[in-house]
Design a protein around this motif. Structure first.
Motif, PDB file in Angstrom:
ATOM      1  N   GLU A  35       0.848  -1.179   0.000  1.00  0.00           N
ATOM      2  CA  GLU A  35       0.000   0.000   0.000  1.00  0.00           C
ATOM      3  C   GLU A  35       0.892   1.240   0.000  1.00  0.00           C
ATOM      4  O   GLU A  35       2.053   1.192   0.418  1.00  0.00           O
ATOM      5  CB  GLU A  35      -0.922  -0.017   1.222  1.00  0.00           C
ATOM      6  N   GLN A  75       0.969   3.707   1.837  1.00  0.00           N
ATOM      7  CA  GLN A  75       1.403   4.114   3.167  1.00  0.00           C
ATOM      8  C   GLN A  75       2.629   3.336   3.662  1.00  0.00           C
ATOM      9  O   GLN A  75       3.258   3.715   4.652  1.00  0.00           O
ATOM     10  CB  GLN A  75       0.246   3.948   4.171  1.00  0.00           C
ATOM     11  N   SER A 105      -4.990   2.312  -2.414  1.00  0.00           N
ATOM     12  CA  SER A 105      -4.673   2.670  -1.046  1.00  0.00           C
ATOM     13  C   SER A 105      -4.465   4.172  -0.880  1.00  0.00           C
ATOM     14  O   SER A 105      -4.658   4.718   0.205  1.00  0.00           O
ATOM     15  CB  SER A 105      -3.407   1.927  -0.577  1.00  0.00           C
ATOM     16  N   GLN A 159      -7.523   7.058   0.997  1.00  0.00           N
ATOM     17  CA  GLN A 159      -7.065   7.615   2.281  1.00  0.00           C
ATOM     18  C   GLN A 159      -7.827   8.888   2.662  1.00  0.00           C
ATOM     19  O   GLN A 159      -8.379   9.558   1.820  1.00  0.00           O
ATOM     20  CB  GLN A 159      -5.572   7.900   2.220  1.00  0.00           C
TER      21      GLN A 159
END
Length: 357
Positions: free
Chosen positions: A327, A329, A353, A357
């Motif tokens: 992802e 992140q 992803s 967010q």
């Protein structure tokens, strides 16, 4: 809520480095309006390349911050300019390392935009030719690009595993095609990583007999599973001596300065060793060249037409990269793992992803 017009300037989610010493973090960016010759792409997957780390950390000269990396981009076309004829809304499209070039020098005229004599425009860490605004890469939800610098992606391939073909794939395919490698050639690939594993697959599909040079015995089984016919441990002097004067063509994917001498000795008369990994000085022993009319060369990605040819070839042969999905992140952890060679063989970001967010 009404969606913005596709031709409008848009603010989109992205991840960026703000300096050479800061981790990547969320950073909204502006994408230009879709011009007559542009397409807008909803990015589905973005591959992670070693060069992303180097440029985020300003290791290849001063970087332009904020820097949004990513030049292995796959997605769906969501808007097209009025003069676009190559794509329509809904098509799969890819963007690699370049988004523009001068289009009039000899290199561009011959389809080698990557060698543009006036400087090609990189997908990120560069500047648009007209506006001089910074270019931002694929660690973002959308991109707007000239249709002439986008490529069609075969529908039959696993999209997430296609992304690395836009850099790692073409980096290996271009020299294989330039030197016309085929079924009558013995090829060796130095190193088994993101580049090397693609070199094995592509050379094998072209019909070549493929050997992998590696320093790690633990990689032998993987190399054979990827399609190599033979694995040679390059630190084993007896094994290296046994393959002297054996190969027509060697692709070196080693990313740092290294000794070419052991590999040059394994080339036949008129053999070529092509460097695609190291951007640092490498030593060459003249006697090893002149004694067998061997040569050392370099190769840098590929032009747009050749990248399209590579994707079509991969579509025909069912070739994609071996990937590990992450992802957005998790990108900073992925960078640290990649520097430790802890990935088989390419990280790819699921851009959902970032959108969610």
């Amino acid at each position: 809520m009404t969606a913005p017009e596709p031709s409008a300037v848009r603010t989109v989610n992205a991840y960026a480095a703000q300096s050479a010493s800061t981790p990547l973090a969320p950073h909204p960016i502006t994408r230009r309006a879709v011009g007559p010759h542009d397409i807008q792409i909803d990015i589905l997957y973005s591959g992670v390349c070693h060069s992303d780390v180097h440029q985020a950390r300003s290791e290849w000269g001063p970087s332009i911050y904020p820097l949004v990396p990513g030049h292995e981009i796959v997605g769906r076309v969501t808007a097209v300019g009025e003069a676009v004829g190559k794509f329509k809304v809904g098509d799969l499209a890819g963007v690699g390392c370049l988004v523009d070039s001068c289009q009039h020098c000899d290199a561009c005229a011959e389809g080698d935009e990557q060698y543009c004599e006036n400087g090609a425009t990189p997908t990120y860490n560069g500047r648009e030719r007209e506006s001089r605004e910074p270019t931002y890469g694929g660690y973002s939800t959308e991109i707007v690009v000239k249709e002439s610098f986008a490529v069609r992606v075969p529908e039959n391939l696993d999209l997430k595993a296609v992304a690395p073909l836009l850099c790692a794939g073409i980096t290996m395919y271009s020299p294989l095609r330039h030197w016309k490698i085929g079924s009558d050639h013995k090829v060796a690939v130095v190193g088994l990583g993101g580049l090397g594993h693609m070199g094995i697959k592509l050379a094998r599909a072209l019909g070549a007999d493929v050997t992998v040079f590696t320093t790690s015995q633990g990689k032998a089984a993987d190399a054979l599973a990827l399609g190599a016919h033979q694995v040679v441990i390059s630190s084993d002097q007896a094994a290296m001596k046994a393959v002297r004067n054996s190969y027509d063509f060697i692709l070196s994917t080693v990313p740092s300065a290294h000794d070419l001498a052991p590999y040059l000795k394994t080339l036949r008369r008129d053999g070529q060793l092509v460097i695609v990994g190291a951007l640092e000085p490498v030593g060459v022993n003249g006697m090893q060249l002149v004694s067998h009319r061997r040569s050392v060369a370099g190769s840098n990605i590929g032009g747009i037409a050749e990248t399209q040819e590579m994707l079509d070839f991969c579509g025909e042969h069912g070739i994609v990269a071996d990937v590990e999905m992450i992802e957005m992140q998790d990108i900073n952890t992925a960078y640290e793992r990649m520097l430790k060679n802890d990935v088989k063989y390419r990280f790819v970001i699921d851009m959902a992803s970032l959108k969610n967010q």
